[in-house]
Scaffold this motif. Structure first.
Motif, PDB file in Angstrom:
ATOM      1  N   VAL A  83      43.404  32.524  28.494  1.00  0.00           N
ATOM      2  CA  VAL A  83      41.944  32.476  28.572  1.00  0.00           C
ATOM      3  C   VAL A  83      41.340  32.351  27.169  1.00  0.00           C
ATOM      4  O   VAL A  83      40.368  31.611  26.970  1.00  0.00           O
ATOM      5  N   ALA A 132      45.096  29.835  32.338  1.00  0.00           N
ATOM      6  CA  ALA A 132      43.721  30.218  32.024  1.00  0.00           C
ATOM      7  C   ALA A 132      42.793  30.180  33.227  1.00  0.00           C
ATOM      8  O   ALA A 132      41.658  30.633  33.139  1.00  0.00           O
ATOM      9  N   ALA A 133      43.256  29.639  34.348  1.00  0.00           N
ATOM     10  CA  ALA A 133      42.339  29.427  35.471  1.00  0.00           C
ATOM     11  C   ALA A 133      42.867  30.015  36.764  1.00  0.00           C
ATOM     12  O   ALA A 133      44.072  30.114  36.982  1.00  0.00           O
ATOM     13  N   ARG A 134      41.929  30.356  37.617  1.00  0.00           N
ATOM     14  CA  ARG A 134      42.292  30.740  38.974  1.00  0.00           C
ATOM     15  C   ARG A 134      42.745  29.467  39.694  1.00  0.00           C
ATOM     16  O   ARG A 134      42.423  28.363  39.251  1.00  0.00           O
ATOM     17  N   ALA A 174      38.158  31.395  35.112  1.00  0.00           N
ATOM     18  CA  ALA A 174      39.239  32.372  35.089  1.00  0.00           C
ATOM     19  C   ALA A 174      39.140  33.372  36.234  1.00  0.00           C
ATOM     20  O   ALA A 174      40.104  34.082  36.517  1.00  0.00           O
ATOM     21  N   GLN A 176      37.267  36.003  36.355  1.00  0.00           N
ATOM     22  CA  GLN A 176      37.222  37.375  35.810  1.00  0.00           C
ATOM     23  C   GLN A 176      35.874  38.002  36.054  1.00  0.00           C
ATOM     24  O   GLN A 176      34.867  37.428  36.085  1.00  0.00           O
TER      25      GLN A 176
END
Length: 176
Positions: A83, A132-134, A174, A176
């Motif tokens: 991230v 870094a990503a969902r 991300a 988050q």
């Protein structure tokens, strides 16, 4: 086919591109070529041998900046958590777009615009695939969102706004 440059000529070439990019971002493409050459530590003749016209120099700076930005993606992933690597790359993208905006009046119609977009999309995909990503985040969507951020922040002439908007984009990317 052109032959490779000698090491000293390559160093001069690279310095000219670096100094010109900074000058164009700072002063626009009307920046003094003589001043660019002097700051790069070469004579004006060396600049004109490598870049016969201002337009050729602007085009070379643009393509060099795209290549540098895209090449940074795997390096950032090797150095930073995913991230953080994506956030750093996005900040660099905003800086790149500011430099590009300063050059847009002189850039030739970009025949390889689709190629450039694909290079940027691939760099983003590298970062997203690096953790870094969902799941399901599309690199094209991230690229479009970044483009929008640079437009909004550029119109406001506020770099801090771009950083805040990147934070929001990262939150969505991300998960988050």
């Amino acid at each position: 086919m052109s032959r490779p440059l000698r090491a000293d000529a390559r160093a001069n070439h690279d310095r000219l591109l670096e100094v010109a990019a900074a000058a164009f971002a700072r002063e626009g493409t009307g920046a003094s070529l003589k001043a660019i050459a002097a700051e790069a530590g070469v004579g004006i003749g060396t600049l004109y041998r490598r870049f016969p016209t201002r337009e050729v120099l602007v085009d070379a700076v643009y393509h060099n900046e795209v290549a540098r930005l895209c090449a940074a993606a795997p390096d950032l992933l090797a150095e930073l958590p995913p991230v953080d690597a994506l956030a750093t790359w996005m900040e660099r993208f905003v800086d790149f777009m500011a430099t590009k905006r300063a050059m847009v009046g002189v850039l030739r119609a970009d025949e390889d615009r689709l190629h450039t977009r694909e290079l940027l999309r691939t760099a983003i995909a590298t970062l997203l695939d690096g953790g870094a990503a969902r799941p399901g985040v599309d690199p094209n969507d991230v690229l479009l969102a970044l483009g929008g951020i640079t437009l909004i922040a550029g119109e406001e002439r506020e770099r801090a706004l771009a950083t805040r908007l990147i934070g929001l984009l990262l939150h969505g990317v991300a998960g988050q």
